[in-house]
Design an enzyme around this catalytic site. Structure first.
Site, PDB file in Angstrom:
ATOM      1  N   LYS A  14      65.477  23.585  84.237  1.00  0.00           N
ATOM      2  CA  LYS A  14      65.273  25.055  82.947  1.00  0.00           C
ATOM      3  C   LYS A  14      65.527  26.070  83.759  1.00  0.00           C
ATOM      4  CE  LYS A  14      61.055  21.946  81.732  1.00  0.00           C
ATOM      5  NZ  LYS A  14      59.851  22.225  80.818  1.00  0.00           N
ATOM      6  N   PHE A  64      50.272  26.747  73.504  1.00  0.00           N
ATOM      7  CA  PHE A  64      50.654  26.892  74.081  1.00  0.00           C
ATOM      8  C   PHE A  64      53.035  26.859  73.558  1.00  0.00           C
ATOM      9  CE2 PHE A  64      50.859  22.384  75.908  1.00  0.00           C
ATOM     10  CZ  PHE A  64      52.256  22.096  75.362  1.00  0.00           C
ATOM     11  N   ARG A 102      60.988  11.255  86.662  1.00  0.00           N
ATOM     12  CA  ARG A 102      59.563  11.279  86.446  1.00  0.00           C
ATOM     13  C   ARG A 102      58.321  11.705  88.002  1.00  0.00           C
ATOM     14  NH1 ARG A 102      57.716  14.059  82.167  1.00  0.00           N
ATOM     15  NH2 ARG A 102      55.314  13.392  82.117  1.00  0.00           N
ATOM     16  N   THR A 108      53.664  18.007  85.126  1.00  0.00           N
ATOM     17  CA  THR A 108      53.735  18.509  85.327  1.00  0.00           C
ATOM     18  C   THR A 108      53.012  20.061  85.415  1.00  0.00           C
ATOM     19  OG1 THR A 108      53.061  17.024  82.686  1.00  0.00           O
ATOM     20  CG2 THR A 108      53.213  19.484  82.509  1.00  0.00           C
ATOM     21  N   ARG A 122      58.397  20.368  90.706  1.00  0.00           N
ATOM     22  CA  ARG A 122      57.043  21.657  90.569  1.00  0.00           C
ATOM     23  C   ARG A 122      56.469  21.724  91.010  1.00  0.00           C
ATOM     24  NH1 ARG A 122      56.994  17.611  84.550  1.00  0.00           N
ATOM     25  NH2 ARG A 122      58.139  18.494  83.446  1.00  0.00           N
ATOM     26  N   HIS A 147      63.018  19.556  83.093  1.00  0.00           N
ATOM     27  CA  HIS A 147      62.191  18.876  82.079  1.00  0.00           C
ATOM     28  C   HIS A 147      62.961  17.287  82.449  1.00  0.00           C
ATOM     29  CE1 HIS A 147      61.728  16.142  78.357  1.00  0.00           C
ATOM     30  NE2 HIS A 147      62.684  15.864  78.361  1.00  0.00           N
TER      31      HIS A 147
END
Ligand code: CDP
Ligand code: MG
Length: 247
Positions: A14, A64, A102, A108, A122, A147
């Protein structure tokens, strides 16, 4: 997943990861050495509002969502530099690709990631309060660097949304393709099968396309699907084409 147990998953590096020069770190965490997964495709994409909206369609009613679109289109991290607004889209290929990526991505929410999965990608992200027009805080935006598709079904939808079949080596394609026989052009929401000045070619006769995309274009042409459906198919074929289509 196919007979050999192969899966694909979509990763987006991102805009916050690009801005913070974390691309090399992310690629290294996801390397074949660590994951056993292979690259099937990569692409630098300036994310159009249309592509962003389709990618995150499941979140359309969340507080959001508008801020998330600003983030993924690169406007948050590059407000004054449209040419820097891009993501790196990658398809990883191999057994349990979705779960493996993942796990390395982590939760997240970057705060949760730091608490429960330090070392995940993350865990290096940030959480930013989102204010509405009156300055009231309405939620958080999670700038979480990458992502990663959450399920194999989501992965199929997302791989097909970001990549054309010819972006992926033929032997690595997992989803059905067809040779297209109809010229398809688009202007705005309008799909056409005859060219005139100002129209953009979506898929030419003789091109290989995802069967699911051709199904939609055939339905729109026949009037059995809404015209906007064609625009969403076109979003992928128009990636990086011109400034008007982009952020
Ligand atoms: O990306 P992931 O599948 O883990 O999470 P999601 O629930 O599908 O949300 C998609 C993306 O929206 C997240 O990766 C965050 O960047 C963003 N998000 C956010 O900004 N604020 C939230 N409260 C939840 C998600
Ligand atoms: Mg998700």
């Amino acid at each position: 997943m196919n007979q050999l147990g192969m899966e694909q998953t979509l990763v987006l590096i991102k805009p916050d990861a690009l801005k913070n020069s974390l691309t090399g770190y992310v690629l290294s965490q996801l390397s074949e050495f660590h994951t056993g997964l292979r690259f099937a495709a990569t692409k630098i994409v300036t994310v159009s509002p249309l592509l962003a909206g389709e990618h995150y369609a499941e979140h359309v009613n969340k507080a959001f969502y508008p801020s998330l679109l600003e983030y993924i289109t690169g406007r948050v991290h590059y407000p004054d530099s449209p040419s820097n607004r891009r993501v790196i889209a990658i398809v990883y290929h191999g057994k349990e690709a979705v779960l493996k990526v993942r796990a390395i991505a982590g939760p997240t929410n970057p705060h949760t990631a730091r608490d429960t999965k330090p070392g995940s990608i993350r865990a290096l992200g940030t959480v930013v309060p989102i204010a509405d027009e009156s300055g009231q805080i309405v939620g958080d935006r999670m700038d979480n660097l990458i992502h990663a598709s959450a399920t194999p079904e989501e992965a199929e939808r997302e791989v097909k949304l970001w990549f054309r079949p010819q972006d992926i080596p033929a032997r690595m394609r997992l989803y059905p393709v067809e040779v297209n026989e109809t010229p398809y052009f688009i202007e705005g929401d309008t799909l056409s099968t005859t060219y005139r000045a100002g129209l953009s070619s979506v898929i030419a006769p003789g091109d290989i396309a995802w069967s699911s995309d051709l199904d939609i274009l055939r339905e729109v042409t026949a009037g059995t699907a809404a015209p906007e459906a064609a625009r969403l198919v076109a979003a992928k074929y128009l990636i990086n084409r011109n400034d008007e289509e982009q952020a």
